[in-house]
Design a protein around this motif. Structure first.
Motif, PDB file in Angstrom:
ATOM      1  N   UNK A 251       0.830  -1.202   0.000  1.00 33.31           N
ATOM      2  CA  UNK A 251       0.000   0.000   0.000  1.00 33.31           C
ATOM      3  C   UNK A 251       0.867   1.255   0.000  1.00 33.31           C
ATOM      4  N   UNK A 252       1.929   1.251   0.811  1.00 32.40           N
ATOM      5  CA  UNK A 252       2.856   2.395   0.811  1.00 32.40           C
ATOM      6  C   UNK A 252       3.512   2.576  -0.551  1.00 32.40           C
ATOM      7  N   UNK A 253       3.957   1.464  -1.151  1.00 32.90           N
ATOM      8  CA  UNK A 253       4.646   1.541  -2.443  1.00 32.90           C
ATOM      9  C   UNK A 253       3.727   2.071  -3.536  1.00 32.90           C
ATOM     10  N   UNK A 254       2.489   1.612  -3.560  1.00 32.37           N
ATOM     11  CA  UNK A 254       1.541   2.097  -4.570  1.00 32.37           C
ATOM     12  C   UNK A 254       1.363   3.609  -4.463  1.00 32.37           C
ATOM     13  N   UNK A 255       1.253   4.096  -3.233  1.00 28.57           N
ATOM     14  CA  UNK A 255       1.063   5.535  -3.040  1.00 28.57           C
ATOM     15  C   UNK A 255       2.317   6.317  -3.439  1.00 28.57           C
ATOM     16  N   UNK A 256       3.490   5.774  -3.157  1.00 26.10           N
ATOM     17  CA  UNK A 256       4.737   6.460  -3.527  1.00 26.10           C
ATOM     18  C   UNK A 256       4.906   6.492  -5.038  1.00 26.10           C
ATOM     19  N   UNK A 257       4.575   5.400  -5.716  1.00 26.21           N
ATOM     20  CA  UNK A 257       4.644   5.388  -7.182  1.00 26.21           C
ATOM     21  C   UNK A 257       3.755   6.481  -7.756  1.00 26.21           C
ATOM     22  N   UNK A 258       2.532   6.580  -7.284  1.00 27.32           N
ATOM     23  CA  UNK A 258       1.608   7.613  -7.774  1.00 27.32           C
ATOM     24  C   UNK A 258       2.151   9.009  -7.493  1.00 27.32           C
ATOM     25  N   UNK A 259       2.731   9.200  -6.332  1.00 24.67           N
ATOM     26  CA  UNK A 259       3.265  10.503  -5.957  1.00 24.67           C
ATOM     27  C   UNK A 259       4.455  10.889  -6.838  1.00 24.67           C
ATOM     28  N   UNK A 260       5.365   9.968  -7.062  1.00 25.27           N
ATOM     29  CA  UNK A 260       6.562  10.284  -7.837  1.00 25.27           C
ATOM     30  C   UNK A 260       6.260  10.462  -9.318  1.00 25.27           C
ATOM     31  N   UNK A 261       5.253   9.764  -9.836  1.00 28.69           N
ATOM     32  CA  UNK A 261       4.931   9.890 -11.263  1.00 28.69           C
ATOM     33  C   UNK A 261       4.505  11.295 -11.626  1.00 28.69           C
ATOM     34  N   UNK A 262       3.968  12.011 -10.701  1.00 31.51           N
ATOM     35  CA  UNK A 262       3.546  13.375 -11.006  1.00 31.51           C
ATOM     36  C   UNK A 262       4.511  14.420 -10.500  1.00 31.51           C
ATOM     37  N   UNK A 263       5.709  13.996 -10.141  1.00 30.68           N
ATOM     38  CA  UNK A 263       6.670  14.916  -9.519  1.00 30.68           C
ATOM     39  C   UNK A 263       7.622  15.490 -10.557  1.00 30.68           C
ATOM     40  N   UNK A 264       7.799  16.799 -10.527  1.00 26.94           N
ATOM     41  CA  UNK A 264       8.647  17.464 -11.521  1.00 26.94           C
ATOM     42  C   UNK A 264      10.121  17.083 -11.388  1.00 26.94           C
ATOM     43  N   UNK A 265      10.524  16.568 -10.230  1.00 25.74           N
ATOM     44  CA  UNK A 265      11.927  16.235 -10.017  1.00 25.74           C
ATOM     45  C   UNK A 265      12.258  14.777 -10.344  1.00 25.74           C
ATOM     46  N   UNK A 266      11.305  14.054 -10.869  1.00 26.57           N
ATOM     47  CA  UNK A 266      11.502  12.641 -11.204  1.00 26.57           C
ATOM     48  C   UNK A 266      11.402  12.462 -12.717  1.00 26.57           C
ATOM     49  N   UNK A 267      12.442  11.866 -13.297  1.00 22.55           N
ATOM     50  CA  UNK A 267      12.453  11.661 -14.747  1.00 22.55           C
ATOM     51  C   UNK A 267      11.602  10.463 -15.159  1.00 22.55           C
ATOM     52  N   UNK A 268      11.653   9.391 -14.373  1.00 18.57           N
ATOM     53  CA  UNK A 268      10.904   8.178 -14.719  1.00 18.57           C
ATOM     54  C   UNK A 268      10.738   7.329 -13.470  1.00 18.57           C
ATOM     55  N   UNK A 269       9.627   6.601 -13.430  1.00 18.36           N
ATOM     56  CA  UNK A 269       9.338   5.685 -12.330  1.00 18.36           C
ATOM     57  C   UNK A 269       8.908   4.362 -12.931  1.00 18.36           C
ATOM     58  N   UNK A 270       9.421   3.257 -12.376  1.00 20.43           N
ATOM     59  CA  UNK A 270       9.024   1.931 -12.837  1.00 20.43           C
ATOM     60  C   UNK A 270       8.525   1.099 -11.673  1.00 20.43           C
ATOM     61  N   UNK A 271       7.449   0.377 -11.931  1.00 22.30           N
ATOM     62  CA  UNK A 271       6.913  -0.592 -10.988  1.00 22.30           C
ATOM     63  C   UNK A 271       6.396  -1.756 -11.815  1.00 22.30           C
ATOM     64  N   UNK A 272       6.088  -2.885 -11.212  1.00 21.34           N
ATOM     65  CA  UNK A 272       5.604  -4.025 -12.004  1.00 21.34           C
ATOM     66  C   UNK A 272       4.382  -3.662 -12.840  1.00 21.34           C
ATOM     67  N   UNK A 273       4.502  -3.861 -14.151  1.00 21.45           N
ATOM     68  CA  UNK A 273       3.414  -3.549 -15.069  1.00 21.45           C
ATOM     69  C   UNK A 273       3.454  -2.159 -15.644  1.00 21.45           C
TER      70      UNK A 273
END
Length: 379
Positions: A251-273
């Motif tokens: 649950x924590x990881x899912x929320x962090x993925x969503x948060x980082x995907x919309x973050x201007x300081x992150x170039x790319x985020x990968x998670x399963x799928x």
């Protein structure tokens, strides 16, 4: 019986009445002089506490046989011990660095060849030769989190008489059961999620094949890389909270993925799928969750070292699956055994960071990531 109940009650019916099973520390056991036999003889061959752990592991995996080893690599080495002179094993290019080291530096001395494939889903009948005896699969892959179609690869390998060995460390039997999909062998680094507290080394093998089971018993007896009684007991206890821990971590990881995907300081985020809609559907068809590991790269204009130094909660360290969040740089840590060319082929850049999410408060983790990102902007 659901997996949380199984994790707690798999030892019901053992010949003791303690709610918590006892630890048997004996290195040797008395035998019957008339027959020279007994339930146990010497700890390397078998031990009551390790046998209890292996009963729990088999129950969680839904397997006929399970084996406990002193580390994840000891388990992987035992799983590959059935290969011999002239045999070949196929592996994904992004395979865990320890496995890459073993296949590249140990197996050649036994006459076994490893052949790497950029993505196992691209395998066809033409990729198999008479020498191909096994396919080693990681899904999700470490650390790119690419997804492999287990059903397709298993059917393809079996058509050519090759074994399929799946490293299920990232998913655990809570989220994915490769044996149910037809895999021959499942290995795990129990150091990670199964133990869950970054305080012991262990590895496991599960199989339904009696002949392979005999080979793994021999590996325990002949090579001696078995799990100690104390660590077997501790792993039994840790397994009781595995489903609960993983639920919170995911649950924590899912929320962090969503948060980082919309973050201007992150170039790319990968998670399963995340690599494609096809991989998302594929993962959903063979696993019941995405787990708690993600990878990402910082945007241009941010300093990686400053970011890592500014983090308060994720610890910069190898390993994963513990209750605490851990972050690492695979190129120089988990996959440092690979050549730069091999890492490039696997999609592991020098700037890739892998985050194993723990059970900390989600708000604290998100705030920490944000402040570390802000601190790392090059001014």
């Amino acid at each position: 019986m659901q997996i949380q109940t199984t994790a707690i009650h798999a030892l019901r019916g053992f010949e003791h009445h303690a709610v918590i099973p006892p630890v048997h520390l004996a290195s040797t056991f008395a035998l019957d002089p008339a027959t020279d036999s007994g339930a146990f003889a010497y700890q390397r061959g078998s031990n009551p506490t390790r046998a209890q752990l292996e009963t729990v592991l088999a129950a969680l995996e839904g397997s006929e046989h399970a084996f406990a080893f002193a580390s994840g690599m000891a388990a992987t080495a035992a799983a590959l011990s059935t290969l011999g002179v002239g045999d070949e094993i196929l592996l994904p290019a992004s395979v865990y660095g320890g496995t890459y080291r073993f296949v590249g530096q140990v197996l050649p001395g036994r006459g076994v060849t490893g052949r790497y494939v950029d993505h196992l889903d691209d395998l066809t009948d033409e990729d198999f030769t008479p020498a191909t005896r096994a396919v080693f699969v990681e899904t999700p892959a470490n650390p790119t989190l690419r997804i492999t179609d287990l059903r397709r690869v298993i059917a393809l390998a079996h058509r050519h008489g090759a074994l399929v060995i799946v490293d299920n460390t990232f998913m655990t039997p809570v989220l994915q059961k490769p044996l149910d999909l037809g895999a021959d062998v499942v290995v795990q680094s129990a150091t990670k999620y199964l133990a869950g507290h970054s305080d012991l080394l262990a590895g496991t093998i599960a199989t339904n094949d009696e002949q392979l089971a005999q080979a793994y018993r021999l590996a325990q007896q002949a090579q001696g890389g078995v799990l100690s009684p104390q660590d077997s007991f501790r792993l039994i206890q840790s397994l009781k909270t595995l489903p609960l821990r993983l639920e919170r971590q995911q649950a924590n990881a899912d929320a962090i993925v969503s948060h980082l995907r919309g973050h201007e300081d992150i170039a790319a985020v990968w998670s399963p799928g995340s690599h494609s809609e096809h991989e998302a559907r594929l993962h959903a068809s063979q696993a019941s969750g995405r787990g708690a590991v993600l990878s990402f790269e910082l945007a241009e204009g941010l300093d990686r070292v400053t970011f890592l130094q500014a983090l308060r909660y994720p610890v910069y360290a190898v390993s994963l699956g513990g209750v605490e969040s851990l972050i690492c740089r695979p190129a120089t840590m988990t996959h440092e055994a690979m050549t730069p060319q091999a890492r490039a082929a696997a999609g592991i850049s020098d700037e890739l960071l892998r985050l194993s999410v723990g059970i900390e408060d989600l708000g604290d983790l998100l705030a920490d990531l944000d402040q570390a990102l802000a601190a790392s902007r090059i001014r």
